[in-house]
Design a protein around this motif. Structure first.
Motif, PDB file in Angstrom:
ATOM      1  N   ASP A  42       0.943  -1.176  -0.088  1.00 23.72           N
ATOM      2  CA  ASP A  42       0.117   0.002   0.085  1.00 23.72           C
ATOM      3  C   ASP A  42       0.895   1.222  -0.082  1.00 23.72           C
ATOM      4  OD1 ASP A  42      -2.384  -1.572  -0.078  1.00 23.72           O
ATOM      5  OD2 ASP A  42      -2.592  -1.519   2.169  1.00 23.72           O
ATOM      6  N   ARG A  43       2.053   1.139   0.792  1.00 21.95           N
ATOM      7  CA  ARG A  43       2.919   2.403   0.785  1.00 21.95           C
ATOM      8  C   ARG A  43       3.449   2.606  -0.693  1.00 21.95           C
ATOM      9  NH1 ARG A  43       5.709   6.406   3.757  1.00 21.95           N
ATOM     10  NH2 ARG A  43       7.138   6.904   2.355  1.00 21.95           N
ATOM     11  N   GLU A  44       3.846   1.703  -1.346  1.00 22.34           N
ATOM     12  CA  GLU A  44       4.334   1.766  -2.850  1.00 22.34           C
ATOM     13  C   GLU A  44       3.358   2.275  -3.727  1.00 22.34           C
ATOM     14  OE1 GLU A  44       7.873  -1.711  -2.653  1.00 22.34           O
ATOM     15  OE2 GLU A  44       5.811  -2.278  -2.832  1.00 22.34           O
ATOM     16  N   LEU A  45       2.062   1.958  -3.479  1.00 24.27           N
ATOM     17  CA  LEU A  45       1.046   2.259  -4.425  1.00 24.27           C
ATOM     18  C   LEU A  45       0.907   3.685  -4.174  1.00 24.27           C
ATOM     19  CD1 LEU A  45      -1.532  -0.575  -4.480  1.00 24.27           C
ATOM     20  CD2 LEU A  45      -0.233   0.025  -6.449  1.00 24.27           C
ATOM     21  N   ASP A  46       0.943   4.208  -2.851  1.00 26.32           N
ATOM     22  CA  ASP A  46       0.601   5.547  -2.597  1.00 26.32           C
ATOM     23  C   ASP A  46       1.815   6.502  -3.032  1.00 26.32           C
ATOM     24  OD1 ASP A  46      -0.695   7.649  -1.042  1.00 26.32           O
ATOM     25  OD2 ASP A  46       0.874   7.722   0.511  1.00 26.32           O
ATOM     26  N   ASP A  47       2.916   6.005  -3.189  1.00 27.53           N
ATOM     27  CA  ASP A  47       4.200   6.472  -3.865  1.00 27.53           C
ATOM     28  C   ASP A  47       3.927   6.882  -5.162  1.00 27.53           C
ATOM     29  OD1 ASP A  47       5.421   6.639  -1.254  1.00 27.53           O
ATOM     30  OD2 ASP A  47       6.733   5.278  -1.705  1.00 27.53           O
ATOM     31  N   ILE A  48       3.155   6.195  -5.815  1.00 32.20           N
ATOM     32  CA  ILE A  48       3.039   6.364  -7.457  1.00 32.20           C
ATOM     33  C   ILE A  48       1.794   7.092  -7.407  1.00 32.20           C
ATOM     34  CG2 ILE A  48       4.816   4.954  -8.005  1.00 32.20           C
ATOM     35  CD1 ILE A  48       2.441   2.524  -8.588  1.00 32.20           C
ATOM     36  N   GLY A  49       1.091   7.282  -6.314  1.00 30.85           N
ATOM     37  CA  GLY A  49      -0.249   8.017  -6.666  1.00 30.85           C
ATOM     38  C   GLY A  49      -1.439   7.244  -6.725  1.00 30.85           C
ATOM     39  N   LEU A  50      -1.503   6.032  -6.502  1.00 30.77           N
ATOM     40  CA  LEU A  50      -2.552   4.944  -6.657  1.00 30.77           C
ATOM     41  C   LEU A  50      -2.996   4.295  -5.412  1.00 30.77           C
ATOM     42  CD1 LEU A  50      -1.175   2.889  -9.751  1.00 30.77           C
ATOM     43  CD2 LEU A  50      -2.823   4.818  -9.848  1.00 30.77           C
ATOM     44  N   SER A  51      -4.029   3.685  -5.370  1.00 23.84           N
ATOM     45  CA  SER A  51      -4.478   2.910  -4.075  1.00 23.84           C
ATOM     46  C   SER A  51      -5.110   1.703  -4.724  1.00 23.84           C
ATOM     47  CB  SER A  51      -6.075   3.600  -3.688  1.00 23.84           C
ATOM     48  OG  SER A  51      -6.910   3.666  -4.535  1.00 23.84           O
ATOM     49  N   ARG A  52      -5.151   0.655  -3.751  1.00 23.33           N
ATOM     50  CA  ARG A  52      -5.503  -0.603  -4.383  1.00 23.33           C
ATOM     51  C   ARG A  52      -6.751  -0.644  -5.185  1.00 23.33           C
ATOM     52  NH1 ARG A  52      -2.262  -4.303  -3.500  1.00 23.33           N
ATOM     53  NH2 ARG A  52      -1.050  -3.163  -1.856  1.00 23.33           N
ATOM     54  N   GLY A  53      -7.836   0.072  -5.015  1.00 27.39           N
ATOM     55  CA  GLY A  53      -8.768   0.228  -5.527  1.00 27.39           C
ATOM     56  C   GLY A  53      -8.767   0.717  -7.195  1.00 27.39           C
ATOM     57  N   ASP A  54      -7.622   1.228  -7.552  1.00 26.98           N
ATOM     58  CA  ASP A  54      -7.295   1.746  -8.759  1.00 26.98           C
ATOM     59  C   ASP A  54      -6.797   0.838  -9.757  1.00 26.98           C
ATOM     60  OD1 ASP A  54      -7.987   4.384  -7.944  1.00 26.98           O
ATOM     61  OD2 ASP A  54      -5.998   5.044  -7.247  1.00 26.98           O
ATOM     62  N   ILE A  55      -6.346  -0.378  -9.260  1.00 25.12           N
ATOM     63  CA  ILE A  55      -5.612  -1.427  -9.930  1.00 25.12           C
ATOM     64  C   ILE A  55      -6.566  -1.917 -10.984  1.00 25.12           C
ATOM     65  CG2 ILE A  55      -4.541  -3.890  -9.914  1.00 25.12           C
ATOM     66  CD1 ILE A  55      -3.567  -2.951  -7.020  1.00 25.12           C
ATOM     67  N   ASP A  56      -7.691  -2.101 -10.978  1.00 18.94           N
ATOM     68  CA  ASP A  56      -8.582  -2.588 -12.121  1.00 18.94           C
ATOM     69  C   ASP A  56      -8.585  -1.775 -13.212  1.00 18.94           C
ATOM     70  OD1 ASP A  56      -8.736  -5.447 -11.238  1.00 18.94           O
ATOM     71  OD2 ASP A  56     -10.403  -4.991 -10.027  1.00 18.94           O
ATOM     72  N   SER A  57      -8.756  -0.459 -12.757  1.00 17.04           N
ATOM     73  CA  SER A  57      -9.187   0.589 -13.845  1.00 17.04           C
ATOM     74  C   SER A  57      -7.763   0.776 -14.480  1.00 17.04           C
ATOM     75  CB  SER A  57      -9.607   1.926 -12.997  1.00 17.04           C
ATOM     76  OG  SER A  57      -8.815   2.300 -12.114  1.00 17.04           O
ATOM     77  N   ILE A  58      -6.796   0.824 -13.854  1.00 13.32           N
ATOM     78  CA  ILE A  58      -5.504   1.052 -14.735  1.00 13.32           C
ATOM     79  C   ILE A  58      -5.107   0.049 -15.519  1.00 13.32           C
ATOM     80  CG2 ILE A  58      -2.912   1.172 -14.251  1.00 13.32           C
ATOM     81  CD1 ILE A  58      -4.460   3.572 -13.316  1.00 13.32           C
ATOM     82  N   ALA A  59      -5.485  -1.383 -15.120  1.00  9.91           N
ATOM     83  CA  ALA A  59      -5.151  -2.490 -16.202  1.00  9.91           C
ATOM     84  C   ALA A  59      -5.966  -2.284 -17.334  1.00  9.91           C
ATOM     85  CB  ALA A  59      -5.255  -3.791 -15.202  1.00  9.91           C
ATOM     86  N   ALA A  60      -7.252  -2.044 -16.904  1.00 14.22           N
ATOM     87  CA  ALA A  60      -8.104  -1.893 -18.185  1.00 14.22           C
ATOM     88  C   ALA A  60      -7.812  -0.828 -19.188  1.00 14.22           C
ATOM     89  CB  ALA A  60      -9.555  -1.631 -17.670  1.00 14.22           C
TER      90      ALA A  60
END
Length: 62
Positions: A42-60
């Motif tokens: 979660d810390r690494e995702l926050d560093d790049i401006g993402l949250s766990r809930g953003d993963i599916d939309s980014i991949a899509a």
């Protein structure tokens, strides 16, 4: 940190089979991206401006 190459060259296939290959390649690219982002903390995702809930939309978007 790993780097994933997501650029594809022009497919030598055409027609229906080429369409299938392109669809499969796009699905696989999204799968690889989703898996790579899911392995981040979660810390690494926050560093790049993402949250766990953003993963599916980014991949899509790929």
């Amino acid at each position: 940190m790993s780097v994933y190459e997501t650029h594809r060259t022009t497919s030598p296939f055409s027609g229906l089979f080429g369409s299938f290959v392109a669809t499969f390649a796009a699905w696989n690219d999204a799968r690889v991206t989703r898996n790579a982002l899911s392995r981040l903390s979660d810390r690494e995702l926050d560093d790049i401006g993402l949250s766990r809930g953003d993963i599916d939309s980014i991949a899509a978007r790929l």
